[in-house]
Design a protein around this motif. Structure first.
Motif, mmCIF file in Angstrom:
data_model
loop_
_atom_site.group_PDB
_atom_site.id
_atom_site.type_symbol
_atom_site.label_atom_id
_atom_site.label_comp_id
_atom_site.label_asym_id
_atom_site.label_seq_id
_atom_site.Cartn_x
_atom_site.Cartn_y
_atom_site.Cartn_z
ATOM 1 N N ARG A 63 13.729 -3.116 -2.231
ATOM 2 C CA ARG A 63 13.291 -2.262 -3.344
ATOM 3 C C ARG A 63 12.615 -0.988 -2.847
ATOM 4 N NH1 ARG A 63 9.724 -6.285 -6.064
ATOM 5 N NH2 ARG A 63 8.779 -4.435 -6.965
ATOM 6 N N GLY A 64 12.476 -0.838 -1.536
ATOM 7 C CA GLY A 64 11.894 0.374 -0.969
ATOM 8 C C GLY A 64 10.384 0.434 -1.044
ATOM 9 N N ILE A 65 9.739 -0.716 -1.213
ATOM 10 C CA ILE A 65 8.273 -0.763 -1.278
ATOM 11 C C ILE A 65 7.740 -0.910 0.146
ATOM 12 C CG2 ILE A 65 6.253 -1.998 -2.137
ATOM 13 C CD1 ILE A 65 8.033 -2.874 -4.518
ATOM 14 N N ASN A 99 8.784 7.401 -4.484
ATOM 15 C CA ASN A 99 8.388 8.526 -5.347
ATOM 16 C C ASN A 99 7.018 8.360 -6.008
ATOM 17 O OD1 ASN A 99 10.944 9.800 -4.865
ATOM 18 N ND2 ASN A 99 11.811 8.350 -6.336
ATOM 19 N N LYS A 100 6.159 7.539 -5.404
ATOM 20 C CA LYS A 100 4.802 7.349 -5.913
ATOM 21 C C LYS A 100 3.824 7.445 -4.748
ATOM 22 C CE LYS A 100 5.912 4.358 -9.813
ATOM 23 N NZ LYS A 100 5.642 3.060 -10.434
ATOM 24 N N PRO A 101 2.569 7.814 -5.022
ATOM 25 C CA PRO A 101 1.582 7.842 -3.928
ATOM 26 C C PRO A 101 1.202 6.421 -3.500
ATOM 27 C CG PRO A 101 0.552 8.438 -6.019
ATOM 28 C CD PRO A 101 2.023 8.287 -6.286
ATOM 29 N N GLU A 102 0.717 6.313 -2.287
ATOM 30 C CA GLU A 102 0.256 5.027 -1.770
ATOM 31 C C GLU A 102 -0.903 4.526 -2.620
ATOM 32 O OE1 GLU A 102 -0.136 3.662 2.657
ATOM 33 O OE2 GLU A 102 -1.995 4.663 2.075
ATOM 34 N N GLN A 103 -0.914 3.213 -2.889
ATOM 35 C CA GLN A 103 -1.956 2.580 -3.686
ATOM 36 C C GLN A 103 -2.661 1.501 -2.872
ATOM 37 O OE1 GLN A 103 -2.686 3.307 -7.060
ATOM 38 N NE2 GLN A 103 -1.330 5.045 -6.700
#
Length: 155
Positions: free
Chosen positions: A86-88, A123-127
């Motif tokens: 899933r690319g996580i 496409n999201k910032p690191e959490q």
């Protein structure tokens, strides 16, 4: 399994209550070996290298997770493979000075520590995922260190 859980609880309670335990020095060969194996294990996790990841576990691995329950090596491997597909991206950081190692006579070693996880979806910032506690039971098999039991808690 009940005996194993009782064993882990007794170690944890002893550590919490007395803070006087037989942790080996961080300068010993055993401590350095376990620390190195920990680093290599999570390098494989962080880079989604599941072929390398597989090498760190015994075939009869038992994984105890306070939120997820008890699982096997196959379940843990499948979980990592799905996340990677899933690319996580996962980034794990060992909490400085949290690593302790205890020898187990004629078997291997107990590793206790805390680690922080960060997750990055496409496409999201690191959490920040959080900081959690873990125990790994390392078995020395034919000169190779492998994890036979994992306890992950404090989620």
């Amino acid at each position: 399994m009940k005996l194993f859980v009782a064993f882990i609880l007794s170690i944890s309670i002893s550590t919490i209550v007395t803070k006087t335990y037989a942790q080996i020095s961080d300068t010993t060969a055993l401590f350095r070996s376990i620390s190195r194996m920990d680093s290599l294990l999570f390098s494989a996790v962080n880079t989604c290298d599941t072929n390398e990841y597989k090498k760190f576990f015994t075939v009869d691995l038992e994984f105890y997770h306070d939120k997820g329950g008890v699982s096997s090596f196959a379940t843990e491997l499948a979980s990592i493979q799905q996340r990677c597909k899933r690319g996580i991206h996962v980034r794990r950081v060992l909490v400085p000075n949290s690593l302790t190692v205890y020898p187990i006579k004629d078997y291997g070693a107990i590793q206790e520590a805390r680690h922080t996880f960060y997750f990055k979806e496409p496409n999201k910032p690191e959490q920040l995922g959080g900081t959690f506690k873990f125990i790994h039971i390392w078995k020395l098999e034919g000169g190779t260190w492998k994890i036979s039991r994992v306890v992950s808690y404090g989620h």
